[in-house]
Design an enzyme around this catalytic site. Structure first.
Site, PDB file in Angstrom:
ATOM      1  N   SER A 136       0.869  -1.177   0.000  1.00 43.23           N
ATOM      2  CA  SER A 136       0.000   0.000   0.000  1.00 43.23           C
ATOM      3  C   SER A 136       0.903   1.222   0.000  1.00 43.23           C
ATOM      4  O   SER A 136       2.086   1.129   0.355  1.00 43.23           O
ATOM      5  CB  SER A 136      -0.879  -0.003   1.262  1.00 43.23           C
ATOM      6  OG  SER A 136      -1.479   1.254   1.501  1.00 43.23           O
ATOM      7  N   TYR A 149      -1.037  -1.191  10.632  1.00 39.94           N
ATOM      8  CA  TYR A 149      -1.188  -1.337   9.187  1.00 39.94           C
ATOM      9  C   TYR A 149       0.017  -0.753   8.460  1.00 39.94           C
ATOM     10  O   TYR A 149       0.600  -1.383   7.560  1.00 39.94           O
ATOM     11  CB  TYR A 149      -2.472  -0.644   8.749  1.00 39.94           C
ATOM     12  CG  TYR A 149      -2.868  -0.880   7.312  1.00 39.94           C
ATOM     13  CD1 TYR A 149      -3.471  -2.075   6.925  1.00 39.94           C
ATOM     14  CD2 TYR A 149      -2.669   0.098   6.345  1.00 39.94           C
ATOM     15  CE1 TYR A 149      -3.855  -2.284   5.614  1.00 39.94           C
ATOM     16  CE2 TYR A 149      -3.046  -0.109   5.027  1.00 39.94           C
ATOM     17  CZ  TYR A 149      -3.640  -1.295   4.668  1.00 39.94           C
ATOM     18  OH  TYR A 149      -4.011  -1.509   3.366  1.00 39.94           O
TER      19      TYR A 149
END
Length: 264
Positions: A136, A149
């Site tokens: 990401s 995350y």
């Protein structure tokens, strides 16, 4: 195009969103596609839609992955491509994260990739195959209140580089995709939270707000990420390994400290 005729592709986290879009794309190019995930119902629906093989399993469990690979070998043959797409969890600041929260993030994002890649390597070495890590832009820069995350998505890039270094001489390529905002069910839930915080009237308004400073001015579709995946794992990318490809509409080229100078 039929770049994946007679090739077997395994995608983790494949029941919905980007994973399901990649499954559709690889199947459309001739691949035999196995879809792995923990939620059997959406996984089966995604597999049935493309004539693929649903293999319900926890990608972070060595035992379950071994059983899944045995089933894939029996039905589809050895792997040519592994896409490590499973992820999630890890939101909140460091102080917000209990041991349980942190471990859930490690399991969902990092261990799923480590366990499946390790299990798939014998096939991929034998067939000079590919591993694709789905990180990401949170693996390149930190967003707020997403400590676990952000950390795990950074770690996936490191894992891909390590695999590239160690297994490139054995013929295995490993690359990473870093999407920005992508319209998926998971992102929609984040937009719902933003709507509440900002008093926005629609999901479209929320997406418009989070992509306001993105050069292309919009979120990606899951199919945009699938197109990048299909290229990176194909013979057309035969000399590309260890690469980090952003699919973010240009978000990561923006110099954040200068945004104020472009505002009216």
């Amino acid at each position: 195009m039929a770049r994946y005729t007679d090739k077997t592709v395994l995608i983790t986290g494949a029941g919905t969103g980007i994973g399901a879009a990649m499954a559709r794309r690889f199947a459309s190019e001739g691949a035999r596609v196995a879809l792995m995930g923990r939620r059997a119902e959406p996984l089966k629906a995604a597999a049935d839609a493309i004539g693929g093989l649903a293999v319900p399993a926890d990608a972070a469990s060595s035992g379950q992955v071994a059983d899944a690979l045995a089933r894939i070998h029996d039905r589809l043959g050895p792997l040519d491509v592994l896409v490590c797409n499973a992820g999630g969890f890890g939101f909140g600041t460091l102080q917000d994260n209990s041991d349980e929260d942190w471990n859930a993030s490690v399991q969902a994002n990092l261990n799923t990739a480590i366990v499946t890649a390790r299990a798939a390597l014998p096939d991929l070495i034998a067939r000079r195959g590919n591993i694709l890590m789905m990180s990401s832009i949170a693996g390149l820069a930190a967003g707020p209140e997403a400590c676990g995350y952000v950390t795990m998505k950074h770690a996936l890039i490191g894992l891909a580089k390590s695999i590239t270094r160690d297994y490139g001489p054995k013929g295995v390529r490993c690359n990473t995709i870093c999407p920005g905002w992508v319209r998926t069910e998971m992102a929609d839930s984040e937009m719902a939270e933003l709507m509440q915080r900002r008093g926005l009237a629609s999901v479209d308004e929320a997406y418009a707000l989070v992509t306001r400073d993105v050069p292309l001015g919009r979120p990606a579709a899951a199919d945009d990420v699938a197109s990048a995946a299909a290229f990176l794992c194909s013979d057309e990318a035969a000399m590309i390994t260890g690469a980090v490809l952003t699919v973010d509409g240009g978000a990561t080229v923006v110099d954040v400290p200068t945004i104020a100078f472009s505002e009216d």
